[in-house]
Design a protein around this motif. Structure first.
Motif, short mmCIF file in Angstrom:
data_model
loop_
_atom_site.label_atom_id
_atom_site.label_comp_id
_atom_site.label_asym_id
_atom_site.label_seq_id
_atom_site.Cartn_x
_atom_site.Cartn_y
_atom_site.Cartn_z
N GLY A 188 10.81 -49.59 17.65
CA GLY A 188 10.09 -48.59 18.58
C GLY A 188 11.00 -48.09 19.52
N VAL A 189 11.85 -48.43 20.06
CA VAL A 189 12.95 -47.84 20.84
C VAL A 189 13.78 -46.84 20.06
N VAL A 190 14.38 -47.50 19.00
CA VAL A 190 15.30 -46.52 18.18
C VAL A 190 14.33 -45.45 17.76
N GLY A 191 13.31 -45.48 17.16
CA GLY A 191 12.42 -44.48 16.84
C GLY A 191 11.82 -43.42 17.82
N CYS A 192 11.75 -43.86 19.05
CA CYS A 192 11.26 -43.12 19.97
C CYS A 192 12.29 -41.96 20.13
N GLY A 193 13.60 -42.91 20.15
CA GLY A 193 14.75 -41.94 20.86
C GLY A 193 14.92 -40.99 19.75
N ALA B 2 23.81 -29.36 17.96
CA ALA B 2 24.54 -30.54 18.50
C ALA B 2 24.32 -30.98 20.03
N VAL B 3 24.63 -30.03 20.65
CA VAL B 3 24.72 -30.52 22.15
C VAL B 3 23.14 -30.37 22.69
N ILE B 4 22.37 -30.13 22.06
CA ILE B 4 20.99 -30.52 22.19
C ILE B 4 20.53 -31.75 21.87
N ALA B 5 20.83 -32.26 20.51
CA ALA B 5 20.42 -33.32 19.74
C ALA B 5 21.01 -34.53 20.62
N VAL B 6 22.44 -34.54 20.90
CA VAL B 6 23.12 -35.78 21.44
C VAL B 6 22.45 -36.02 22.61
N PRO B 7 22.48 -35.42 23.81
CA PRO B 7 21.90 -35.79 24.98
C PRO B 7 20.44 -36.29 24.70
N ALA B 8 19.73 -35.53 24.15
CA ALA B 8 18.15 -35.77 24.00
C ALA B 8 18.11 -37.23 23.31
N LEU B 9 19.07 -37.44 22.52
CA LEU B 9 18.61 -38.83 21.72
C LEU B 9 19.10 -39.96 22.72
N LEU B 10 20.45 -39.58 23.26
CA LEU B 10 20.75 -41.01 24.27
C LEU B 10 19.95 -41.14 25.45
N VAL B 11 19.22 -40.01 26.08
CA VAL B 11 18.45 -39.97 26.94
C VAL B 11 16.98 -40.76 26.31
N GLY B 12 16.55 -40.37 25.37
CA GLY B 12 15.48 -40.97 24.56
C GLY B 12 15.40 -42.27 24.49
#
Length: 241
Positions: free
Chosen positions: A141-146, A101-111
């Motif tokens: 594109g932006v949402v999918g990229c994240g 979870a703590v990998i997923a959330v920052p990776a998604l937000l930064v993405g």
């Protein structure tokens, strides 16, 4: 033990291990820079896809996302850190879920921030060549990229847990993405369509051919990530810390 304290503990590790925020910064910088460069490149190719061109920086940038996921897990295998983590959280499945979870959330937000910055930077260079892009396509594109970058980080995290090594994970994934997947990337309608990176990157394209579409391609990448996490969780349960 409740999940919330475990999440706080794992988030603290992410924040304080310098290489992990550094990987996210590299993700933003490299993706945006490569997309900006792509935006001022030649656009006379008849197969030119302005959305993919604008977000193409994610292809090299995803290496940073993969490194983030792999290092977040592999750091636990150094200096007996995993033993301390599991002493505090004996239920290994709960601990690994919190780690994911703590990998997923920052990776998604930064993405998401990275994808938006890359799109804006590339569009400035593309000029009229990008005028045909609709709002819906750009949002997709932006949402999918994240989401794609998050899934690749989780895929790497699962493999790192399975292999008990960040070096082994990066030695496997980076050559695969840069060499194997690139070499067979033009082979559509085959098993290449279902590779984790090629399937997920369909969401970055304005037009697409083959078996999968943007969201079904992301679903394939999600299945790869889920399989890696399940395998990593199984390995943690079976092996000694």
């Amino acid at each position: 033990m409740e999940l919330a304290p475990v999440l706080r503990s794992e988030w603290l590790k992410i924040r304080t291990l310098r290489s992990l925020p550094g990987a996210l910064l590299a993700l933003f910088a490299s993706t945006t820079a490569f997309s900006a460069i792509a935006g001022v490149s030649e656009t006379s190719d008849p197969d030119f896809d302005p959305l993919y061109m604008a977000l193409s920086g994610v292809v090299p940038g995803q290496i940073a996302a993969i490194s983030f996921g792999a290092m977040a897990v592999s750091s636990e295998f150094q200096s007996g850190a995993l033993r301390l983590s599991l002493a505090a959280v004996p239920r290994r499945g709960r601990w690994f879920a919190a780690k994911a979870a703590v990998i997923a959330v920052p990776a998604l937000l930064v993405g998401l921030v990275t994808a938006l910055a890359a799109l804006l930077a590339a569009r400035a260079g593309l000029g009229p060549a990008a005028d045909g892009l609709g709002t819906g396509e750009q949002v997709r594109g932006v949402v999918g990229c994240g989401v794609y970058l998050m899934l690749m980080a989780l895929f790497a995290a699962g493999l790192a847990a399975l292999l008990h090594s960040g070096v082994a994970t990066l030695s496997l994934l980076i050559p695969f993405i840069l060499v194997v997947s690139f070499v067979i990337g033009d082979a559509t309608g085959t098993v290449a369509d279902f590779l984790p990176d090629k399937a997920g990157q369909l969401v970055l394209r304005e037009t697409y051919d083959g078996t999968l579409g943007p969201w079904s391609g992301l679903a394939v990448t999600a299945l790869w990530a889920a399989a890696a996490l399940l395998a990593g969780g199984w390995s943690l349960r079976r092996r000694d810390a």
